[in-house]
Motif scaffolding. Structure first.
Motif, PDB file in Angstrom:
ATOM      1  N   LEU A 114       0.844  -1.207   0.000  1.00 10.84           N
ATOM      2  CA  LEU A 114       0.000   0.000   0.000  1.00 10.84           C
ATOM      3  C   LEU A 114       0.876   1.253   0.000  1.00 10.84           C
ATOM      4  O   LEU A 114       0.723   2.144  -0.831  1.00 10.84           O
ATOM      5  CB  LEU A 114      -0.899  -0.026   1.232  1.00 10.84           C
TER       6      LEU A 114
ATOM      7  N   PRO B 228      -7.337   1.027   6.449  1.00  8.98           N
ATOM      8  CA  PRO B 228      -6.187   0.329   5.861  1.00  8.98           C
ATOM      9  C   PRO B 228      -4.858   1.061   6.019  1.00  8.98           C
ATOM     10  O   PRO B 228      -3.812   0.432   6.007  1.00  8.98           O
ATOM     11  CB  PRO B 228      -6.565   0.202   4.382  1.00  8.98           C
TER      12      PRO B 228
ATOM     13  N   THR C  69      -7.953  -1.937  -0.694  1.00 10.72           N
ATOM     14  CA  THR C  69      -7.266  -0.645  -0.783  1.00 10.72           C
ATOM     15  C   THR C  69      -5.946  -0.769  -1.513  1.00 10.72           C
ATOM     16  O   THR C  69      -5.597   0.070  -2.334  1.00 10.72           O
ATOM     17  CB  THR C  69      -7.019  -0.062   0.609  1.00 10.72           C
TER      18      THR C  69
END
Lengths: 305, 444
Positions: free
Chosen positions: B323, B378, B408
Motif C-alpha cells: 500500500l 487500511p 485498498t
C-alpha cells in the motif's frame, strides 16, 4: 515494402493536441528522417512507435500487419534524453538492457563482446557508468540500442555529445546497419546529417505532418530557379539587359572568372537564361542551386506559421 | 509479451544487496544492539573484579565487625587514632574509600563515604544495603527487648506479601487459558514497530529508486522494453525482498548474539531456558519461587497463538508495504527532485505516524473504539492490528481489516501505476495535486 507505417495517428494530452492525424510510411532498408521544430510532436510519435504511449486513434503497422506488443523486441530506441544507472557497472548494465530486449544472457554476452571489441572499450566493462565521460556513455547507449539486432532502429539526436571523430564512427555504423537491412528512423535538428543520411523525410509541425517524401524530391520541389553562373565578360552588360526578366541575387568579379547568382522570374526557363547570357558573356559553368534541407526546413515551417 | 518483472526484480535486489551501505547496516545493526545489551554487563563484571578495601571508622560502634566483606569489597575497621591520618592521606593509602559512621547514626540515618575518586553505584548500593540491614536488626532487637515478643521478627516477616495477577482469558470453547498482558504488549509492540519501520525505510527506498531512474533518464530506455507497471512492480517487490533479507539476517544474528551473550553474562544465567532453570533449581533445591514464575511465563507463551500471529504479521507486513510503497512510487515518479517530494510526502507520512501513536494506546486498551477503528482503516491497520493481535482479536474484525486492506492496496497499486506511467516521462514542470488527479484519468 514498408517496414513500418502510422496511419492517421492522433494523440491528445488533456487539452493539448500532440499529434493530429499523422501518417508516415517507412520503407524497409532505408533511413527515414523525422524532422520538425521543438514541440512539434516528434517525441510523441516516437513514443507511440515504441508503445510507451498509445494513440487515441489511428493504426500502427509493422511488416504489413498491425503492430503487436511483442514487436517492441524488434525495435531499438535511443531517446534524445537518455541516461544509464550511474552506479551500475557498464558491462552489467549493458547485459541487463540487452536482456530486457529479449536476449538470453549468453546471446547478450556474445554480442556485447563483439561490440566492445569493435569500439575498443573492453576495459570499461567493470567501470561504473558515472566514471565515464558523456561521450563514452553515449557510446555504451548506442551499443545497448542495437545489441539485439532490431529490424527497426529509432535514433533521436544520436550524434549529440560526440566529438567529430566519434560522430563519424557512429555514422558509419548506422550506414553499415542500413546496408545489412536494418530500417532506421532518424530524428535530428542537424539538417546536414539529414542530407547525408536520410532517404526519406517527414516534417511535422504543430502536431501535423506538413511535408514528406524522398529527400531528393523534396529538395527539387523547393528549388526556386536560382542558378550559379561562372562567366568571362563584363557584369555591367548583363546588368543592363537583365533587369526585367531576371533577378540578380549576387555577383562577384574578384575571382579568376566572374560569377553571379541569378533567379529567373515568371515565364522564363533555364534555356532562355542561357540564351540571354551568351549574348553578353562567355559561360564557363552553369549550375542550378538545389536548396539545402536547412533552407527547406526553414521555408516550410515559416510558411506553416 | 513475456513478463520481464523477474529480470527487473533481480536487478533491484542484487544491486541493493551488494551495496556496501546495505552490508554494513545489516551487520552493524545487530552488533550495535548487542553492544547496547552486552557492554554494560561486561563492564560491570570487569569493574567487579577489582579488589578494594574500604576503611571504616565507626563512631557509633553499632556496626563494629558487622560489615561482612563481599567478593571484591573488603571492610577494615580502623580505630579513632588512625582516622585523621587516613583521611588526610587517602590518596596515597591503599584504601578505596573511607566510610565514616557518626555516633548518632541511628538518628541522622546518614553515613559519609569519603573518596578521592568517583564511587561506583554498585559499591554505594552495597554499603547502603549492608548498613541498612544491620541497623534494622539492631532496631528490631531493641523492639523485641521492649515488647518482650521473642518471635516478633518472624511474625513481621510473615505479614510481607507479594501479589501476582494471573490473567485468565476464557476461550470460545469455554476453557480457561492463562494469558499474559505483558507478553501481549511486548509482542504487539515489536511486530507493530517492525512494520512501521519497514514501511518508512523501504517505502522511501522505492521512492528514491523511482526518482533515480527518472533523474538519470534511463527510464525511457527501460519502458521501451517493459511496461511501466512491470517496472514499478519489479522495483517494489525487489526492494521488499531486500528488506526481508535484512530482517531474516537480523533475526539469525539476533539469536546468535543472544545465545552468545548468555555465555558472557553471569547475570544472564538466570534467564536460561526453562529446563536449565528447572535442573538448576532441582539440584540446588532452592529458588522455588523463580521456578514457579518461569513455568508461568512458559504457560503464557504457550497460550500465545504463534501461527496466527506470524501469519497475520506476514499478511499485514506485505499488505502495508504494498500500500505505502506504491504511494511512494507514485510520488517518486511525479517529482524531479527531492525538494519537490516534500509536499507529497507529508500526507503519506501522517497516517503512518498516526498509526504508531495509536498503537501505543491500542496496546493498553486493545478492545477500545480507537484501537478498533484504526485497525480497520487500511492506512493504519498494518501497524495497529498487529499490536492488537497478540491479545486476541475477533475473527470478523480480522477478516474485515484484511479485506479492506486488500481492496485498498489493489486500488492504490492501480492508481499509482497510472500516475507513475505518466509521471516518469514528465520533466520540468512542478507537479500539483490537480495534475496528479489528471494523470489518474488519462487513458493508456
Amino acid at each position: 515494402m514498408d517496414l513500418f507505417s502510422a496511419q492517421e495517428v492522433t494523440k491528445t494530452y488533456s487539452n493539448f493536441k500532440a499529434l493530429s492525424e499523422v501518417s508516415i510510411s517507412v520503407p524497409e532498408g532505408t533511413i527515414f528522417g523525422l524532422l520538425g521544430p521543438n514541440g512539434a510532436g516528434k517525441t510523441t510519435l516516437i513514443r507511440i512507435i515504441n508503445q510507451i504511449t498509445a494513440p487515441d486513434s489511428g493504426t500502427i503497422w509493422f511488416q504489413g500487419r498491425k503492430m503487436k506488443s511483442d514487436d517492441i523486441y524488434r525495435i531499438g530506441y535511443l531517446p534524445e534524453e537518455r541516461g544509464l544507472y550511474k552506479k551500475m557497472k557498464v558491462g552489467e548494465q549493458a547485459l541487463y538492457l540487452g536482456m530486457l530486449k529479449g536476449l538470453s544472457r549468453r546471446d547478450a554476452m556474445r554480442e556485447l563482446k563483439i561490440w566492445f571489441e569493435k569500439f575498443e572499450i573492453i576495459s570499461w566493462w567493470d567501470k561504473k557508468v558515472m566514471e565515464l565521460s558523456k561521450g563514452m556513455q553515449q557510446k555504451v547507449q548506442f551499443i545497448c540500442t542495437v545489441l539485439h539486432k532490431p529490424e527497426l532502429m529509432i535514433f533521436d539526436e544520436p550524434f549529440s555529445g560526440f566529438d567529430p571523430i566519434n560522430s563519424e564512427i557512429m555514422k558509419e555504423e548506422i550506414l553499415r546497419m542500413k546496408k545489412e537491412g536494418a530500417t532506421i528512423i532518424f530524428s535530428t535538428h542537424n539538417m546536414e546529417s539529414v542530407e547525408e543520411l536520410c532517404d526519406h523525410i517527414a516534417l511535422i509541425d504543430k502536431s501535423k505532418k506538413i511535408l514528406d517524401g524522398p529527400t531528393m524530391n523534396i529538395r527539387e520541389k523547393y528549388k526556386s530557379n536560382i542558378f550559379d553562373v561562372s562567366y568571362k565578360g563584363e557584369f555591367s552588360k548583363i546588368e543592363q539587359d537583365f533587369g526585367q526578366k531576371y533577378s540578380i541575387l549576387s555577383h562577384d568579379e574578384t575571382g579568376r572568372t566572374n560569377s553571379l547568382k541569378i533567379q529567373f522570374l515568371n515565364g522564363s526557363s533555364s534555356g532562355s537564361l542561357i540564351k540571354d547570357l551568351v549574348k553578353h558573356v562567355e559561360i564557363v559553368s552553369f549550375n542550378e542551386l538545389i536548396p539545402s534541407m536547412n533552407e527547406v526546413f526553414i521555408k516550410v515551417v515559416k510558411q506553416n506559421s | 509479451m513475456k513478463s520481464k518483472i523477474g529480470l527487473i526484480l533481480s536487478r533491484e535486489y542484487t544491486t541493493r544487496v551488494r551495496k556496501k551501505s546495505f552490508i554494513i547496516m545489516t551487520l552493524l545493526m545487530p552488533a550495535l544492539m548487542a553492544a547496547m545489551f552486552i557492554l554494560p554487563g561486561y563492564l560491570m563484571t570487569r569493574d567487579d573484579t577489582k579488589e578494594r578495601t574500604i576503611a571504616v571508622y565507626d563512631g557509633s560502634t553499632i556496626l563494629l565487625g558487622q560489615l561482612e566483606s563481599s567478593v571484591y569489597t573488603k571492610y577494615q575497621f580502623i580505630p579513632e587514632e588512625e582516622y585523621n591520618k587516613i583521611k588526610d592521606n587517602l590518596k596515597t593509602s591503599n584504601f578505596y574509600a573511607l566510610l565514616v559512621i557518626q555516633p548518632n547514626v541511628l538518628n541522622t540515618k546518614t553515613v559519609q563515604l569519603i573518596s578521592t575518586s568517583n564511587i561506583s553505584f554498585d559499591v554505594k548500593n552495597e554499603i547502603q544495603n549492608k548498613i541498612k540491614s544491620v541497623i534494622e536488626k539492631e532496631k528490631m532487637a531493641e523492639v523485641i527487648k521492649h515488647t518482650g515478643i521473642p518471635d516478633l521478627e518472624a511474625q513481621i516477616k510473615s505479614t510481607k506479601t507479594s501479589i501476582s495477577v494471573n490473567t485468565i482469558k476464557l476461550g470460545e470453547s469455554g476453557e480457561a487459558k492463562k494469558s499474559s498482558t505483558e507478553i501481549g504488549m511486548i509482542l504487539g509492540y515489536v511486530f507493530g514497530l517492525i512494520i512501521y519501520m519497514f514501511i518508512i525505510l523501504y517505502g522511501q527506498m522505492v521512492m528514491q529508486g523511482v526518482m533515480e531512474e527518472k533523474q538519470s533518464r534511463i527510464v525511457e530506455i527501460i519502458i521501451s522494453s517493459v511496461k511501466p507497471f512491470e517496472l514499478m512492480m519489479g522495483k517494489i517487490i525487489g526492494i521488499a525482498m531486500v528488506g526481508l533479507t535484512q530482517l531474516v539476517i537480523w533475526i539469525i544474528l539476533g539469536f546468535a548474539i543472544i545465545s552468545g551473550a548468555r555465555g558472557m553474562m553471569p547475570a544472564a544465567q538466570h534467564a536460561g531456558t526453562a529446563q536449565e532453570i528447572v535442573a538448576q533449581a532441582q539440584i540446588a533445591n532452592q529458588a522455588p519461587a523463580q521456578l514457579d514464575k518461569m513455568q508461568d511465563i512458559l504457560s503464557m507463551l504457550g497460550s500465545v497463538n504463534f501461527p496466527l500471529i506470524i501469519g497475520c504479521f506476514i499478511f499485514f507486513f506485505i499488505g502495508g508495504y504494498l500500500l505505502y510503497s506504491s504511494m511512494f512510487a507514485a510520488v517518486g515518479s511525479a517529482v524531479d527532485a527531492m525538494e519537490d517530494a516534500q509536499q507529497f510526502m507529508l500526507p503519506i507520512m501522517l497516517p503512518v505516524i498516526l498509526a504508531i501513536m495509536v498503537m501505543a494506546s491500542a496496546i493498553r486498551n486493545p478492545e477500545g473504539a480507537v484501537a478498533f477503528w484504526f485497525s480497520i482503516i487500511p492506512f493504519t491497520s498494518p501497524v495497529v492490528m498487529m499490536a492488537r493481535i497478540p491479545f486476541g482479536v475477533p475473527a470478523w474484525q480480522l477478516a474485515l481489516s484484511m479485506l479492506v486492506l486488500i481492496i485498498t492496496f489493489i486500488g492504490m497499486v492501480w492508481a499509482a501505476g497510472k500516475i507513475y506511467r505518466t509521471g516518469i516521462l514528465m520533466y520540468g514542470k512542478k507537479t500539483s495535486w490537480k495534475e496528479l488527479g489528471k494523470w489518474l484519468i488519462y487513458r493508456s
